[in-house]
Enzyme design. Sequence first.
Site, short mmCIF file in Angstrom:
data_model
loop_
_atom_site.label_atom_id
_atom_site.label_comp_id
_atom_site.label_asym_id
_atom_site.label_seq_id
_atom_site.Cartn_x
_atom_site.Cartn_y
_atom_site.Cartn_z
N ALA A 8 0.85 -1.20 0.00
CA ALA A 8 0.00 0.00 0.00
C ALA A 8 0.88 1.24 0.00
O ALA A 8 0.70 2.14 0.82
CB ALA A 8 -0.93 -0.01 1.21
N CYS A 271 13.26 5.91 -7.52
CA CYS A 271 13.40 4.94 -8.61
C CYS A 271 14.52 5.16 -9.61
O CYS A 271 15.16 4.20 -10.02
CB CYS A 271 12.07 4.81 -9.34
P1 NAD Z 1 6.68 1.78 -1.05
O1 NAD Z 1 7.86 1.46 -0.25
O2 NAD Z 1 6.02 3.12 -0.91
O3 NAD Z 1 5.54 0.69 -0.77
C1 NAD Z 1 5.75 -0.68 -0.73
C2 NAD Z 1 4.88 -1.29 0.38
O4 NAD Z 1 4.96 -2.71 0.29
C3 NAD Z 1 5.33 -0.93 1.80
O5 NAD Z 1 4.28 -0.25 2.47
C4 NAD Z 1 5.65 -2.29 2.45
O6 NAD Z 1 5.29 -2.36 3.81
C5 NAD Z 1 4.82 -3.23 1.61
N1 NAD Z 1 5.26 -4.62 1.67
C6 NAD Z 1 6.49 -5.13 1.46
N2 NAD Z 1 6.48 -6.47 1.56
C7 NAD Z 1 5.20 -6.83 1.84
C8 NAD Z 1 4.54 -8.08 2.04
N3 NAD Z 1 5.20 -9.25 1.97
N4 NAD Z 1 3.23 -8.08 2.30
C9 NAD Z 1 2.53 -6.92 2.37
N5 NAD Z 1 3.10 -5.71 2.17
C10 NAD Z 1 4.41 -5.66 1.91
O7 NAD Z 1 7.08 1.54 -2.56
P2 NAD Z 1 6.47 2.26 -3.89
O8 NAD Z 1 7.07 3.59 -4.08
O9 NAD Z 1 4.99 2.12 -3.87
O10 NAD Z 1 7.08 1.33 -5.02
C11 NAD Z 1 6.64 -0.01 -5.20
C12 NAD Z 1 7.21 -0.52 -6.50
O11 NAD Z 1 6.70 0.27 -7.59
C13 NAD Z 1 8.73 -0.45 -6.63
O12 NAD Z 1 9.18 -1.57 -7.34
C14 NAD Z 1 8.96 0.80 -7.43
O13 NAD Z 1 10.15 0.73 -8.17
C15 NAD Z 1 7.78 0.81 -8.36
N6 NAD Z 1 7.37 2.14 -8.85
C16 NAD Z 1 7.34 3.21 -7.99
C17 NAD Z 1 6.89 4.46 -8.46
C18 NAD Z 1 6.83 5.64 -7.56
O14 NAD Z 1 6.50 6.71 -8.04
N7 NAD Z 1 7.11 5.53 -6.28
C19 NAD Z 1 6.47 4.59 -9.79
C20 NAD Z 1 6.50 3.47 -10.62
C21 NAD Z 1 6.95 2.25 -10.14
C1 UGA Z 2 9.77 8.81 -12.44
C2 UGA Z 2 9.21 8.66 -13.86
O1 UGA Z 2 8.94 9.96 -14.40
C3 UGA Z 2 7.91 7.83 -13.84
O2 UGA Z 2 7.47 7.62 -15.18
C4 UGA Z 2 8.19 6.49 -13.17
O3 UGA Z 2 7.01 5.74 -13.08
C5 UGA Z 2 8.75 6.73 -11.79
O4 UGA Z 2 9.96 7.52 -11.89
C6 UGA Z 2 9.14 5.46 -11.09
O5 UGA Z 2 9.40 4.45 -11.70
O6 UGA Z 2 9.22 5.57 -9.86
P1 UGA Z 2 9.23 10.32 -10.33
O7 UGA Z 2 10.57 9.86 -9.86
O8 UGA Z 2 8.08 10.21 -9.43
O9 UGA Z 2 8.83 9.54 -11.68
O10 UGA Z 2 9.33 11.87 -10.76
P2 UGA Z 2 9.96 12.63 -12.03
O11 UGA Z 2 9.04 13.69 -12.43
O12 UGA Z 2 10.41 11.69 -13.07
O13 UGA Z 2 11.24 13.33 -11.38
C7 UGA Z 2 12.37 12.57 -10.96
C8 UGA Z 2 13.48 13.52 -10.54
O14 UGA Z 2 14.04 14.17 -11.68
C9 UGA Z 2 13.01 14.64 -9.61
O15 UGA Z 2 13.97 14.87 -8.62
C10 UGA Z 2 12.89 15.83 -10.53
O16 UGA Z 2 13.02 17.04 -9.86
C11 UGA Z 2 14.03 15.57 -11.49
N1 UGA Z 2 13.85 16.23 -12.80
C12 UGA Z 2 12.85 15.84 -13.62
C13 UGA Z 2 14.73 17.22 -13.18
O17 UGA Z 2 15.67 17.58 -12.44
N2 UGA Z 2 14.55 17.80 -14.41
C14 UGA Z 2 13.56 17.44 -15.25
O18 UGA Z 2 13.47 18.01 -16.36
C15 UGA Z 2 12.69 16.44 -14.84
#
Ligand code: NAD
Ligand code: UGA
Length: 457
Positions: A8, A271
Amino acid sequence: MNICCIGAGYVGGPTMAMIALKCPEHRVTVVDINEKRIAAWNSNELPVYEPGLDEVVSEARGRNLFFSTDVNGSIAEADMIFISVNTPTKSYGVGAGRAADLKFIERCARQIAEVAKGNIIVVEKSTLPVRTAESIRRILEGCGGEFTFQVLSNPEFLAEGTAVPDLLNPDRVLIGGEQTPEGDEAAKTLADVYAKWVPRERILTTNVWSSELSKLTANAFLAQRVSSINAISALCEATEANVDEVARAIGTDSRIGPKFLKSSVGFGGSCFQKDILNLVYLCEHFGLPEVAAYWEQVIIMNDYQKSRFVRRLVRTLFNTVSGKKIAILGFAFKKDTNDTRESPAIYVCRDLLEEQAEVHIFDPKVKASQVFADLQQDALNGNGEPNPNIIIEEDVYAACENAHAVAILTEWDRFRDLDWQRIYDNMLKPAFVFDGRNILDAPALRKMGFEVYGIGR
Ligand code: NAD
Ligand code: UGA
């Protein structure tokens, strides 16, 4: 369908809330082992700050959207199980500092193997190394459970701060499945969920490995653009060219495009760095050292940009910041989020503390406890007491009062609209501003008397 999402977090919460909102016919349960997080999802103060998310959650929650700590119970009832747990960089053993730590993913697969029933679709939502679906498949196959299954890859492309509009109107939804009639059927079932609000032509289907690798590649390309423009920013500072002008000029070339060319103090977020390190590790693993070195340079350039920012600040402040008050405006890794993971502000503050500066930190959404957690050992002095050089400010003007310099580290809109004359009047002179996001009107500030340093200008 009964949909269960394990995890979550920043992805699981918002993506499932959107599915529940758009598909009232499905029952969506988001589960997590973190009780505090689940309690927050069930409260009026959600654990994730995203513009527009409160409205989405409050419409669906209690109707067909539920948050629970009953992981096994929810898996047992589910027809479709999303795995959206964290996949951090491994910090121990083989591949430490590079490979993705897949222990949380494996734990989920084993939990599913133990309790799932019927005909299930397991969906990888987390970002994973290419071929992870194979490991999940082997765990599910080897357990002799009472279910049949398909594993799909469905990476998430939302960006924090714009999660709701990104989910409402995605450029594409990517679904990777096994190229068999059963795999196609599973991919179609998932595509039908998204098709409730995403035009069919934006729902791309492919094989599992291409889908997994596309996610790492997309993040690597995006981060590479930021490192590329940041590399040019260093050259701009040496030559009196202006990086924003260069970005504007090249961005009008339709082959290059204008997005993601904003020079900054460095990219952060949970990420980009983790996914590139993972890509580098995979390349090394498959015997491709040149490819690994190529992508690693994106990280090296980002580290250079963060430390370059501090070096320039110290040099400008007459080569010492020891005992000087420095106002830090913004601690989140970008605007409109409370997320600080890998925020450049962490590295800048650590370097400034190392130089014995007194950092006064203001961020409209980041809690003091989070800042102290991020600054880790720097948050304590030698006796294990809180470091007196870290002060969290509730008021932005108090943060700037009697400061030698102001550093903008997050591009919060409100920083642009501050009463800069008031800030100038209450600062020590010369009053320095280091705009790590190039958001301020530098000529106007200079007219007031500030010495302004942007990035790449
Ligand atoms: P997060 O750390 O915010 O959330 C992950 C959650 O999973 C935690 O709350 C944790 O307690 C829970 N968890 C772990 N193991 C568990 C288990 N066995 N059972 C139940 N819950 C469990 O992570 P996030 O930012 O949501 O990222 C999740 C994935 O999505 C990562 O692989 C990340 O790379 C990817 N992702 C993140 C973003 C982003 O913007 N943060 C965007 C695209 C993809
Ligand atoms: C990024 C990707 O944009 C998403 O498509 C992807 O799903 C996500 O990673 C992920 O896998 O977690 P996010 O990290 O949330 O998203 O935010 P971004 O807008 O990509 O910014 C990333 C970092 O780059 C920030 O620190 C931002 O300030 C910086 N940034 C971005 C710059 O310095 N310059 C830019 O022109 C754009």
